[in-house]
Design a protein around this motif. Structure first.
Motif, PDB file in Angstrom:
ATOM      1  N   ILE A 186      29.379  -9.512  -5.526  1.00 21.65           N
ATOM      2  CA  ILE A 186      30.415  -8.567  -6.014  1.00 21.65           C
ATOM      3  C   ILE A 186      29.852  -7.202  -6.420  1.00 21.65           C
ATOM      4  O   ILE A 186      30.218  -6.172  -6.026  1.00 21.65           O
ATOM      5  CB  ILE A 186      31.209  -9.122  -7.288  1.00 21.65           C
ATOM      6  N   LEU A 187      28.658  -7.268  -7.247  1.00 28.02           N
ATOM      7  CA  LEU A 187      28.009  -6.052  -7.467  1.00 28.02           C
ATOM      8  C   LEU A 187      27.408  -5.044  -6.412  1.00 28.02           C
ATOM      9  O   LEU A 187      27.731  -4.091  -6.223  1.00 28.02           O
ATOM     10  CB  LEU A 187      26.631  -6.422  -8.216  1.00 28.02           C
ATOM     11  N   GLU A 188      27.121  -5.961  -5.209  1.00 26.09           N
ATOM     12  CA  GLU A 188      26.613  -5.328  -4.187  1.00 26.09           C
ATOM     13  C   GLU A 188      27.567  -4.692  -3.240  1.00 26.09           C
ATOM     14  O   GLU A 188      27.604  -3.594  -2.591  1.00 26.09           O
ATOM     15  CB  GLU A 188      25.638  -6.140  -3.232  1.00 26.09           C
ATOM     16  N   THR A 189      28.846  -5.351  -3.332  1.00 24.96           N
ATOM     17  CA  THR A 189      30.156  -4.870  -2.743  1.00 24.96           C
ATOM     18  C   THR A 189      30.470  -3.486  -3.297  1.00 24.96           C
ATOM     19  O   THR A 189      31.038  -2.617  -2.722  1.00 24.96           O
ATOM     20  CB  THR A 189      31.091  -5.821  -2.705  1.00 24.96           C
ATOM     21  N   LYS A 190      30.809  -3.701  -4.614  1.00 26.77           N
ATOM     22  CA  LYS A 190      31.275  -2.705  -5.299  1.00 26.77           C
ATOM     23  C   LYS A 190      30.293  -1.519  -5.645  1.00 26.77           C
ATOM     24  O   LYS A 190      30.731  -0.311  -6.124  1.00 26.77           O
ATOM     25  CB  LYS A 190      31.949  -3.205  -6.656  1.00 26.77           C
ATOM     26  N   VAL A 191      29.092  -1.616  -5.541  1.00 27.62           N
ATOM     27  CA  VAL A 191      28.062  -0.489  -5.944  1.00 27.62           C
ATOM     28  C   VAL A 191      27.016  -0.488  -5.042  1.00 27.62           C
ATOM     29  O   VAL A 191      26.072  -0.999  -4.864  1.00 27.62           O
ATOM     30  CB  VAL A 191      27.481  -0.536  -7.274  1.00 27.62           C
ATOM     31  N   PRO A 192      27.708  -0.035  -3.667  1.00 28.37           N
ATOM     32  CA  PRO A 192      26.703  -0.009  -2.448  1.00 28.37           C
ATOM     33  C   PRO A 192      25.452   0.714  -2.907  1.00 28.37           C
ATOM     34  O   PRO A 192      25.527   1.810  -3.095  1.00 28.37           O
ATOM     35  CB  PRO A 192      27.630   0.296  -1.094  1.00 28.37           C
ATOM     36  N   GLY A 193      24.362   0.194  -2.207  1.00 30.04           N
ATOM     37  CA  GLY A 193      23.213   1.243  -2.408  1.00 30.04           C
ATOM     38  C   GLY A 193      22.442   0.745  -3.529  1.00 30.04           C
ATOM     39  O   GLY A 193      21.408   1.462  -3.831  1.00 30.04           O
ATOM     40  N   ILE A 194      22.912   0.178  -4.286  1.00 29.39           N
ATOM     41  CA  ILE A 194      22.138  -0.489  -5.460  1.00 29.39           C
ATOM     42  C   ILE A 194      20.698  -1.212  -5.077  1.00 29.39           C
ATOM     43  O   ILE A 194      20.987  -2.087  -4.346  1.00 29.39           O
ATOM     44  CB  ILE A 194      22.777  -1.101  -6.563  1.00 29.39           C
ATOM     45  N   ASP A 195      19.706  -0.963  -5.684  1.00 28.74           N
ATOM     46  CA  ASP A 195      18.529  -1.634  -5.535  1.00 28.74           C
ATOM     47  C   ASP A 195      18.688  -3.078  -5.670  1.00 28.74           C
ATOM     48  O   ASP A 195      19.187  -3.512  -6.768  1.00 28.74           O
ATOM     49  CB  ASP A 195      17.389  -0.962  -6.417  1.00 28.74           C
ATOM     50  N   ARG A 196      18.119  -3.935  -4.658  1.00 26.01           N
ATOM     51  CA  ARG A 196      18.174  -5.543  -4.975  1.00 26.01           C
ATOM     52  C   ARG A 196      17.638  -5.967  -6.141  1.00 26.01           C
ATOM     53  O   ARG A 196      18.289  -6.786  -6.884  1.00 26.01           O
ATOM     54  CB  ARG A 196      17.584  -6.005  -3.485  1.00 26.01           C
ATOM     55  N   LYS A 197      16.492  -5.513  -6.578  1.00 27.04           N
ATOM     56  CA  LYS A 197      15.779  -6.065  -7.522  1.00 27.04           C
ATOM     57  C   LYS A 197      16.737  -5.654  -8.850  1.00 27.04           C
ATOM     58  O   LYS A 197      16.601  -6.726  -9.949  1.00 27.04           O
ATOM     59  CB  LYS A 197      14.452  -5.522  -7.667  1.00 27.04           C
ATOM     60  N   LEU A 198      17.137  -4.610  -8.794  1.00 24.26           N
ATOM     61  CA  LEU A 198      17.872  -4.013  -9.886  1.00 24.26           C
ATOM     62  C   LEU A 198      19.071  -4.801 -10.169  1.00 24.26           C
ATOM     63  O   LEU A 198      19.391  -5.314 -11.519  1.00 24.26           O
ATOM     64  CB  LEU A 198      18.002  -2.354  -9.901  1.00 24.26           C
ATOM     65  N   ALA A 199      19.661  -5.129  -9.363  1.00 21.20           N
ATOM     66  CA  ALA A 199      20.978  -5.696  -9.296  1.00 21.20           C
ATOM     67  C   ALA A 199      20.720  -7.375  -9.828  1.00 21.20           C
ATOM     68  O   ALA A 199      21.410  -7.730 -10.758  1.00 21.20           O
ATOM     69  CB  ALA A 199      21.662  -5.932  -7.879  1.00 21.20           C
ATOM     70  N   GLU A 200      19.687  -7.812  -9.285  1.00 22.91           N
ATOM     71  CA  GLU A 200      19.309  -9.118  -9.590  1.00 22.91           C
ATOM     72  C   GLU A 200      18.990  -9.247 -11.150  1.00 22.91           C
ATOM     73  O   GLU A 200      19.584 -10.124 -11.990  1.00 22.91           O
ATOM     74  CB  GLU A 200      17.934  -9.724  -8.921  1.00 22.91           C
ATOM     75  N   ASP A 201      18.354  -8.161 -11.600  1.00 29.74           N
ATOM     76  CA  ASP A 201      18.070  -8.220 -13.157  1.00 29.74           C
ATOM     77  C   ASP A 201      19.146  -7.930 -13.927  1.00 29.74           C
ATOM     78  O   ASP A 201      19.286  -8.522 -15.116  1.00 29.74           O
ATOM     79  CB  ASP A 201      17.095  -7.347 -13.421  1.00 29.74           C
ATOM     80  N   LEU A 202      20.062  -6.961 -13.562  1.00 30.95           N
ATOM     81  CA  LEU A 202      21.177  -6.747 -14.198  1.00 30.95           C
ATOM     82  C   LEU A 202      22.076  -7.860 -14.359  1.00 30.95           C
ATOM     83  O   LEU A 202      22.673  -8.323 -15.263  1.00 30.95           O
ATOM     84  CB  LEU A 202      22.035  -5.811 -13.281  1.00 30.95           C
ATOM     85  N   VAL A 203      22.296  -8.576 -13.143  1.00 32.17           N
ATOM     86  CA  VAL A 203      22.879  -9.924 -13.274  1.00 32.17           C
ATOM     87  C   VAL A 203      22.562 -10.991 -14.138  1.00 32.17           C
ATOM     88  O   VAL A 203      23.341 -11.394 -14.918  1.00 32.17           O
ATOM     89  CB  VAL A 203      23.371 -10.264 -11.794  1.00 32.17           C
TER      90      VAL A 203
END
Lengths: 160, 330
Positions: free
Chosen positions: B218-235
């Motif tokens: 969901i995060l990657e769909t709604k906030v395209p361009g977010i760094d993968r590692k950052l997204a993983e940490d965030l989630v």
């Protein structure tokens, strides 16, 4: 299939879910719209029609697994087969147990000499409450505890 | 229109709504059986959003009725446009005088007025509120009754009536019957239990907080361009926070907000400072922020110091230690 849904709805009711007749009918209609091959879809469709409270979802999932995996049927069939086999042999279970009980009570076979396990003792003395407790404990361990109505189709309960 | 459960999932995904098969199944059934869906779950998990995207995917107009305590039938169904009626009486004063001519008593005058009252209680003076709008619209529509748990039982009883027949009677005008049955979504934040009768009418859908994998998607769909590692940490952090007993548990909406905030600040990774500074984006109560600080410091301390490729393996990279029991922070 409809009969099975009704039986399943009954099972849910006995476990505390409030399932109305209208909702069971919804379940029939829902199944008409879907292919029954996908188990997940089948589970979700029934859940949407029969389960209306968030708290009941966990119970539903457990009962769904138990009922539709054929376990419930196997248990029922096993009981029926066993009692049929016994009566076919001309054995009157009731009479047999009565005799054994008398034997134990009159002391003709002193209890100390017979190495009876607790379960055997409960069976022979017809101690239904103790027997039920043991079954419940075993069921709780195996996760079968939820099938409340199944426990009522007992060996002895049928005689009335 | 939807062909199958997979079709629903695909079309919703096209609209930017990530959902599992369960949600897709219920939407498919509601659509085919023409039954309303009662969507329940914690705040911010996408209940209202679901209605919006289904409307968009099926090309239907979304008519929204926001419920609140004290919402009455008038505000939901229709009202008479009193000011317009008054205006017309003023403008037509002369004509009214003509009509009244020749009457000799008050009773006669009143009767004559009575004969004309259909004029002032006609179609043109009705203000349709969302429900009437949904019934009278020419095109098939989607009706979203949002936060129905905030309304009172009186309104719920009325809603039951409308939802069963989709017809409404305005005494002065007549009965309106819906040409097309709307696709109805009722959302509830679980503030109170809906009545059995209402639940019986609807298919039930419980949407809970998502799993880590789904939230990441969901995060990657709604906030395209977010760094993968950052997204993983965030989630990972959000998933952990939800285990804590907070006054207002943050949901998916907060995850997305936080991601956007971090991007706006050009934060490349979740350092302790950055997290402390942006806490207020996801938590709205002081007490919650305090509790979360403790949890987060613990989490940060447990993370491997080196952030090389070795550390970035599994999605749950942020919590190598076992997660604490719930209620630890009481």
């Amino acid at each position: 299939m409809q009969r099975k849904i009704v039986e399943f709805a009954n099972l849910l009711r006995k476990s505390g879910l409030r399932v109305s007749v209208a909702e069971a009918i919804d379940a029939f209609e829902a199944l008409d719209e879907l292919s029954l091959e996908d188990r997940e879809v089948f589970r979700d469709a029934l859940r949407a029609s029969l389960v209306k409270r968030g708290d009941d979802v966990a119970t539903y999932d457990q009962l769904f697994d138990l009922y539709w995996s054929g376990f419930h049927d196997n248990l029922k069939n096993a009981f029926e087969a066993a009692s049929a086999a016994l009566s076919a042999d001309g054995i009157d279970m009731e009479r047999l147990l009565q005799q054994i009980r008398e034997m134990l009570e009159s002391g003709q076979v002193p209890e100390g000499e017979l190495d009876l396990s607790d379960l055997a003792r409960a069976l022979l003395t017809g101690d239904l409450s103790e027997l039920e407790q043991m079954i419940r404990a075993a069921a709780a361990q195996s996760g079968v505890a939820r099938i409340e109505n199944m426990l009522q189709i007992g060996f002895f309960g049928r005689r009335t | 229109m939807f062909d199958s459960v997979q079709d629903v999932q695909k079309q919703l995904e096209k609209q930017g709504y990530i959902c599992d098969k369960r949600i897709a199944t219920v939407v498919f059934l509601a659509h085919r059986l023409e039954k309303p869906i009662l969507v329940e779950g914690p705040a911010g998990v996408g209940k209202t959003e679901l209605a919006k995207v289904v409307a968009a995917a099926t090309g239907r107009e979304l008519i929204r009725l926001q419920c609140y305590e004290g919402l009455d039938v008038a505000k939901a169904l229709y009202e008479w446009e009193y000011s317009k009626q008054l205006l017309y009486t003023q403008i037509l004063k002369e004509k009214i005088g003509e009509v009244m001519e020749g009457t000799r008593s008050l009773r006669e005058a009143a009767e004559r007025v009575g004969q004309q009252d259909s004029v002032f209680f006609s179609d043109q003076f009705v203000v349709p509120r969302p429900l009437l709008h949904a019934i009278t619209t020419d095109q098939p529509c989607a009706l979203l009754i949002d936060e129905v748990d905030k309304s009172d039982p009186e309104f719920e009883a009325f809603l039951l009536e409308v939802l069963s027949d989709f017809q409404v009677t305005v005494p002065e005008i007549g009965t309106f019957v819906a040409k097309h049955r709307p696709l109805v979504f009722l959302t509830s934040n679980d503030a109170r239990e809906m009545s059995d009768a209402l639940k019986r009418r609807c298919l039930h859908l419980w949407i809970d907080y998502p799993s880590e994998a789904v939230e990441l998607k969901i995060l990657e769909t709604k906030v395209p361009g977010i760094d993968r590692k950052l997204a993983e940490d965030l989630v990972a952090m959000m998933q952990r926070l939800r285990q804590v007993d907070l006054k207002k548990t943050p949901s998916i909406a907060e995850t997305i907000d936080w991601a956007r905030a971090l991007l706006a600040l050009n934060a490349e990774s979740l350092g302790e400072e950055v997290v402390k500074d942006t806490m207020s984006v996801i938590l709205k109560y002081e007490a919650d922020i305090r509790k979360a600080q403790q949890e987060l410091s613990r989490m940060m301390a447990a993370r491997p110091p080196a952030r090389g490729p070795a550390a970035g393996g599994a999605p749950a990279a942020g919590a190598p230690a076992a997660p604490p029991k719930k209620g630890t922070l009481h």
